[in-house]
Design an enzyme around this catalytic site. Structure first.
Site, PDB file in Angstrom:
ATOM      1  N   SER A 138      -7.972  -4.582  -5.339  1.00 18.31           N
ATOM      2  CA  SER A 138      -8.766  -3.974  -4.281  1.00 18.31           C
ATOM      3  C   SER A 138      -9.549  -2.806  -4.860  1.00 18.31           C
ATOM      4  O   SER A 138      -9.116  -2.170  -5.835  1.00 18.31           O
ATOM      5  CB  SER A 138      -7.866  -3.475  -3.152  1.00 18.31           C
ATOM      6  OG  SER A 138      -8.596  -2.703  -2.216  1.00 18.31           O
ATOM      7  N   TYR A 151      -0.436   2.922   0.046  1.00 20.92           N
ATOM      8  CA  TYR A 151      -0.970   1.575  -0.204  1.00 20.92           C
ATOM      9  C   TYR A 151      -1.820   1.560  -1.467  1.00 20.92           C
ATOM     10  O   TYR A 151      -1.673   0.680  -2.319  1.00 20.92           O
ATOM     11  CB  TYR A 151      -1.806   1.108   0.996  1.00 20.92           C
ATOM     12  CG  TYR A 151      -2.635  -0.123   0.690  1.00 20.92           C
ATOM     13  CD1 TYR A 151      -2.043  -1.376   0.610  1.00 20.92           C
ATOM     14  CD2 TYR A 151      -4.012  -0.033   0.464  1.00 20.92           C
ATOM     15  CE1 TYR A 151      -2.795  -2.515   0.317  1.00 20.92           C
ATOM     16  CE2 TYR A 151      -4.771  -1.158   0.177  1.00 20.92           C
ATOM     17  CZ  TYR A 151      -4.162  -2.395   0.110  1.00 20.92           C
ATOM     18  OH  TYR A 151      -4.903  -3.507  -0.188  1.00 20.92           O
TER      19      TYR A 151
END
Length: 274
Positions: A138, A151
């Protein structure tokens, strides 16, 4: 390279499902892993309806026995593994004080440890075919943001692991690629508790194609959408050049969010006790 047998984790929805459909469309034999058996059955019907070949394995990518069963099923059915797509992942929104250790452990087991463990289990087969590993990370792997601070580090880890694997596994003829998507419209938004997940983010279809492109033409890193390369690079440079300024801005943003939550809680209608 033309891969013949492709394993895709997290294939029941989002990027994984799109990649499975695209791989089958290009003629690859797909081995799809996910926890939701009914979603896998729907994926299999969609692939087979167009003449594609698919083997579905219902299981949890964090469980060693399910990883072993996945590899064994692929080799028993097709005799080889040419590519592994480590796509399965879970979001984890919430401040440090609110996120539970159990949720954090589950996130790291899925987003990080499963990448390492499944790649290790698939490695002997990948070495025989001089195959490819595609890790789905990501753009969050380049930053840390309040409310997502537990996260983002998991995606930093995926980026670092991909670098290490790429440099080490090249000696065995196995190539490693990393895909870092940005804000695309998948179930991620709903799982993360983001508002209006149906309209959040970009159309994810190109990401499925990009995953299969990386199987065919591996490269170190691909960011998506492509234009995110510039703001990501600028943002990372700003963090390195002026960390005090960035920290101050993030603290102000966090305090504002706290005030908004406090105001919303105070304005919420109170229910009468039964």
């Amino acid at each position: 390279m033309r891969a013949e047998v492709v394993i895709i984790t997290g294939a029941s929805s989002g990027f994984g499902r799109l990649a499975a459909l695209e791989a089958a469309r290009r003629g690859y034999r797909v081995v799809a892993l996910a926890r939701r058996a009914e979603r896998l059955a729907a994926l299999a019907r969609a692939i087979e309806a167009t003449g594609g070949t698919v083997l579905t394995v219902a299981g949890d990518v964090t469980r060693a026995e399910d990883q072993e069963r996945l590899i064994a099923a692929a080799l028993e059915r097709f005799g080889r593994i040419d590519a592994l797509v480590n796509n399965a992942g879970v979001p984890l929104a919430g401040g440090f004080a609110q996120v539970s250790v159990a949720d954090l452990r589950r996130q790291w087991e899925t987003n990080v440890l499963a990448v390492i463990e499944l790649t290790r289990r698939a490695l002997p087969a990948l070495m025989r075919t001089r195959g490819v590993v595609v890790n789905v990370g990501s753009l969050a792997g380049h930053f840390s943001f309040p409310g997502w601070g537990l996260y983002y580090p998991s995606k930093v880890a995926v980026r670092s692991i991909s670098d290490a694997l790429r440099r080490e596994l090249a000696a065995y003829g196995v190539r490693v690629a990393l895909l870092e998507p940005g804000p695309y419209r998948t179930e991620f938004a709903q799982q993360a508790g983001l508002p209006d997940p149906g309209s959040f983010g970009l159309d994810p279809t190109p990401v499925g194609r990009a995953i299969v492109d990386l199987i065919e033409h591996p490269r170190r890193l691909r960011m998506m959408p492509g234009w995110m390369w510039l703001p990501t690079t600028i943002g990372a440079a700003l963090v390195a050049a002026a960390p005090v300024v960035v920290d101050w801005l993030m603290v102000q943003w966090t305090r504002r969010q706290q005030r908004l939550r406090t105001t919303a809680a105070a304005d919420a209608p109170q229910q009468d006790a039964p």
